[in-house]
Scaffold this motif. Structure first.
Motif, mmCIF file in Angstrom:
data_model
loop_
_atom_site.group_PDB
_atom_site.id
_atom_site.type_symbol
_atom_site.label_atom_id
_atom_site.label_comp_id
_atom_site.label_asym_id
_atom_site.label_seq_id
_atom_site.Cartn_x
_atom_site.Cartn_y
_atom_site.Cartn_z
ATOM 1 N N ASP A 97 27.080 -42.297 59.696
ATOM 2 C CA ASP A 97 27.908 -43.300 60.380
ATOM 3 C C ASP A 97 27.601 -44.700 59.852
ATOM 4 O OD1 ASP A 97 28.949 -41.274 61.863
ATOM 5 O OD2 ASP A 97 28.121 -41.917 63.792
ATOM 6 N N ALA A 98 26.321 -45.008 59.745
ATOM 7 C CA ALA A 98 25.911 -46.337 59.288
ATOM 8 C C ALA A 98 26.336 -46.581 57.842
ATOM 9 C CB ALA A 98 24.390 -46.487 59.430
ATOM 10 N N THR A 99 26.239 -45.545 57.006
ATOM 11 C CA THR A 99 26.626 -45.700 55.596
ATOM 12 C C THR A 99 28.130 -45.903 55.463
ATOM 13 O OG1 THR A 99 24.788 -44.244 54.974
ATOM 14 C CG2 THR A 99 26.441 -44.699 53.290
ATOM 15 N N PHE A 100 28.909 -45.151 56.231
ATOM 16 C CA PHE A 100 30.354 -45.366 56.211
ATOM 17 C C PHE A 100 30.684 -46.803 56.614
ATOM 18 C CE2 PHE A 100 31.343 -40.643 56.569
ATOM 19 C CZ PHE A 100 31.979 -40.598 55.338
ATOM 20 N N ASP A 101 30.007 -47.313 57.639
ATOM 21 C CA ASP A 101 30.236 -48.683 58.083
ATOM 22 C C ASP A 101 29.886 -49.682 56.982
ATOM 23 O OD1 ASP A 101 30.829 -50.588 60.329
ATOM 24 O OD2 ASP A 101 28.743 -51.151 59.953
ATOM 25 N N ARG A 102 28.811 -49.423 56.287
ATOM 26 C CA ARG A 102 28.372 -50.319 55.225
ATOM 27 C C ARG A 102 29.366 -50.338 54.057
ATOM 28 N NH1 ARG A 102 23.715 -48.400 54.929
ATOM 29 N NH2 ARG A 102 23.716 -47.215 52.972
ATOM 30 N N TYR A 103 30.039 -49.216 53.836
ATOM 31 C CA TYR A 103 31.033 -49.135 52.759
ATOM 32 C C TYR A 103 32.457 -49.440 53.256
ATOM 33 C CZ TYR A 103 27.834 -47.177 49.273
ATOM 34 O OH TYR A 103 26.821 -46.991 48.357
ATOM 35 N N ASP A 104 32.548 -50.038 54.445
ATOM 36 C CA ASP A 104 33.835 -50.488 55.012
ATOM 37 C C ASP A 104 34.786 -49.347 55.363
ATOM 38 O OD1 ASP A 104 33.116 -53.194 54.832
ATOM 39 O OD2 ASP A 104 33.749 -53.269 52.726
ATOM 40 N N TYR A 105 34.236 -48.203 55.753
ATOM 41 C CA TYR A 105 35.048 -47.139 56.338
ATOM 42 C C TYR A 105 34.961 -47.268 57.860
ATOM 43 C CZ TYR A 105 35.172 -44.727 51.814
ATOM 44 O OH TYR A 105 35.373 -44.400 50.497
ATOM 45 N N ARG A 106 36.065 -47.018 58.541
ATOM 46 C CA ARG A 106 36.073 -47.040 60.008
ATOM 47 C C ARG A 106 36.212 -45.615 60.527
ATOM 48 N NH1 ARG A 106 39.640 -47.622 64.508
ATOM 49 N NH2 ARG A 106 41.491 -47.415 63.188
ATOM 50 N N ILE A 107 35.301 -45.214 61.396
ATOM 51 C CA ILE A 107 35.377 -43.874 61.989
ATOM 52 C C ILE A 107 36.384 -43.912 63.138
ATOM 53 C CG2 ILE A 107 34.131 -42.053 63.188
ATOM 54 C CD1 ILE A 107 31.648 -42.825 61.634
ATOM 55 N N VAL A 108 37.474 -43.200 62.957
ATOM 56 C CA VAL A 108 38.565 -43.191 63.930
ATOM 57 C C VAL A 108 38.298 -42.168 65.031
ATOM 58 C CG1 VAL A 108 41.059 -42.808 64.246
ATOM 59 C CG2 VAL A 108 40.209 -43.913 62.156
ATOM 60 N N GLU A 109 37.740 -41.041 64.656
ATOM 61 C CA GLU A 109 37.515 -39.947 65.597
ATOM 62 C C GLU A 109 36.356 -39.112 65.099
ATOM 63 O OE1 GLU A 109 40.700 -37.124 65.691
ATOM 64 O OE2 GLU A 109 40.267 -36.478 67.740
ATOM 65 N N LYS A 110 35.560 -38.597 66.031
ATOM 66 C CA LYS A 110 34.480 -37.707 65.619
ATOM 67 C C LYS A 110 34.237 -36.658 66.687
ATOM 68 C CE LYS A 110 30.948 -41.116 66.981
ATOM 69 N NZ LYS A 110 29.814 -41.921 66.458
ATOM 70 N N PHE A 111 33.888 -35.482 66.201
ATOM 71 C CA PHE A 111 33.563 -34.375 67.095
ATOM 72 C C PHE A 111 32.336 -33.688 66.525
ATOM 73 C CE2 PHE A 111 34.014 -29.747 68.002
ATOM 74 C CZ PHE A 111 33.763 -29.825 69.361
ATOM 75 N N TYR A 112 31.243 -33.756 67.264
ATOM 76 C CA TYR A 112 29.999 -33.143 66.823
ATOM 77 C C TYR A 112 29.800 -31.851 67.588
ATOM 78 C CZ TYR A 112 28.799 -37.672 64.762
ATOM 79 O OH TYR A 112 28.787 -38.832 64.032
ATOM 80 N N SER A 113 29.607 -30.761 66.872
ATOM 81 C CA SER A 113 29.405 -29.454 67.480
ATOM 82 C C SER A 113 28.095 -28.875 66.993
ATOM 83 C CB SER A 113 30.558 -28.510 67.120
ATOM 84 O OG SER A 113 30.290 -27.216 67.547
ATOM 85 N N ASP A 114 27.197 -28.599 67.925
ATOM 86 C CA ASP A 114 25.934 -27.990 67.517
ATOM 87 C C ASP A 114 25.578 -26.780 68.380
ATOM 88 O OD1 ASP A 114 23.836 -30.587 69.033
ATOM 89 O OD2 ASP A 114 25.376 -29.245 69.854
ATOM 90 N N GLU A 115 26.572 -26.242 69.111
ATOM 91 C CA GLU A 115 26.340 -25.062 69.914
ATOM 92 C C GLU A 115 27.238 -23.942 69.428
ATOM 93 O OE1 GLU A 115 24.124 -24.721 72.203
ATOM 94 O OE2 GLU A 115 23.453 -26.819 72.288
ATOM 95 N N LYS A 116 26.717 -22.736 69.374
ATOM 96 C CA LYS A 116 27.504 -21.601 68.919
ATOM 97 C C LYS A 116 28.726 -21.370 69.799
ATOM 98 C CE LYS A 116 23.883 -18.983 66.563
ATOM 99 N NZ LYS A 116 24.493 -19.138 65.247
ATOM 100 N N SER A 117 28.644 -21.704 71.073
ATOM 101 C CA SER A 117 29.776 -21.500 71.970
ATOM 102 C C SER A 117 30.952 -22.399 71.625
ATOM 103 C CB SER A 117 29.346 -21.758 73.417
ATOM 104 O OG SER A 117 28.896 -23.087 73.570
ATOM 105 N N ASP A 118 30.692 -23.455 70.835
ATOM 106 C CA ASP A 118 31.763 -24.371 70.459
ATOM 107 C C ASP A 118 32.465 -23.941 69.168
ATOM 108 O OD1 ASP A 118 31.380 -26.076 72.560
ATOM 109 O OD2 ASP A 118 29.923 -27.322 71.492
ATOM 110 N N LEU A 119 32.020 -22.856 68.558
ATOM 111 C CA LEU A 119 32.519 -22.493 67.243
ATOM 112 C C LEU A 119 34.017 -22.245 67.246
ATOM 113 C CD1 LEU A 119 32.078 -21.842 64.294
ATOM 114 C CD2 LEU A 119 31.430 -19.515 64.933
#
Length: 216
Positions: free
Chosen positions: A180-202
């Motif tokens: 996230d920080a690197t994208f910001d540094r390179y002038d990219y804007r994060i519009v949407e994000k979805f983080y999945s780290d549970e098998k039930s979310d697969l």
């Protein structure tokens, strides 16, 4: 990933002289969105399910409702995705270059196959990032991910205008804050994000990404 490797042959192509009732019965047995019609031994088009309940007679009476869409047997399965979406179909007719009906592919079969690929199957994060159109580079995006010791599974352009481009990407879950920080540094804007780290979310993860894909 060629269409010819996914063809099913158990769904017929009707003639205009066949009854609407017979086509409707067949459609109800299979649960598909369209029936297919041939004319003079060539594929003619498809009729959506709803029209089969409007009147009785033969399919000739519904000729004005025929939609012309099909896919060639030597196309790639990726070419089918827009057809599924555009025609609100769960089945697409497959023809050869002589416009002979060969069978069909179903939405379920195609999505099931796509879900095997890391872009869809791996647990991870989905990000949509915005960049000025003039500086768009998928190579740079991938380098940002990999320079933060994360895996880049793939991505696609989900929105494009003369000014900006949105890129939806699938990456592994490592070092997300640093990314996230690197994208910001390179002038990219994060519009949407979805983080999945549970098998039930697969399943939710896969389905959501496929939905985004067919909407482009």
């Amino acid at each position: 990933m060629f269409i010819k490797d996914y063809i099913s042959k158990d769904f017929p192509c009707f003639s205009l002289t066949d009854s609407i009732e017979s086509a409707r019965d067949m459609l109800e047995d299979f649960g598909y969105s369209h029936v297919f019609v041939k004319k003079s031994h060539h594929f003619y088009g498809a009729i959506a399910q709803d029209f089969l309940y409007e009147e009785e007679g033969t399919l000739k009476d519904l000729e004005h409702q025929i939609e012309r869409f099909a896919i060639l047997e030597d196309n790639n399965i990726m070419d089918s995705i827009r057809l599924f979406y555009t025609f609100n179909a769960n089945i697409i007719p497959v023809i050869n270059k002589s416009e002979k009906y060969l069978g069909y592919i179903s939405c379920e079969d195609i999505f099931q196959d796509l879900s095997k690929y890391p872009l869809f199957s791996e647990l991870g994060a989905i990000l949509t990032i915005e960049t000025p159109a003039r500086k768009y580079s998928m190579t740079e995006i991938a380098n940002i991910i990999e320079s933060n010791n994360s895996k880049f599974y793939g991505g696609f352009i989900s929105f494009m205008s003369d000014e900006v481009i949105h890129v939806t990407i699938k990456i592994s879950n490592e070092n997300l804050s640093s990314i996230d920080a690197t994208f910001d540094r390179y002038d990219y804007r994060i519009v949407e994000k979805f983080y999945s780290d549970e098998k039930s979310d697969l399943f939710k993860d896969r389905f959501g990404f496929l939905q985004k894909f067919i909407e482009i």
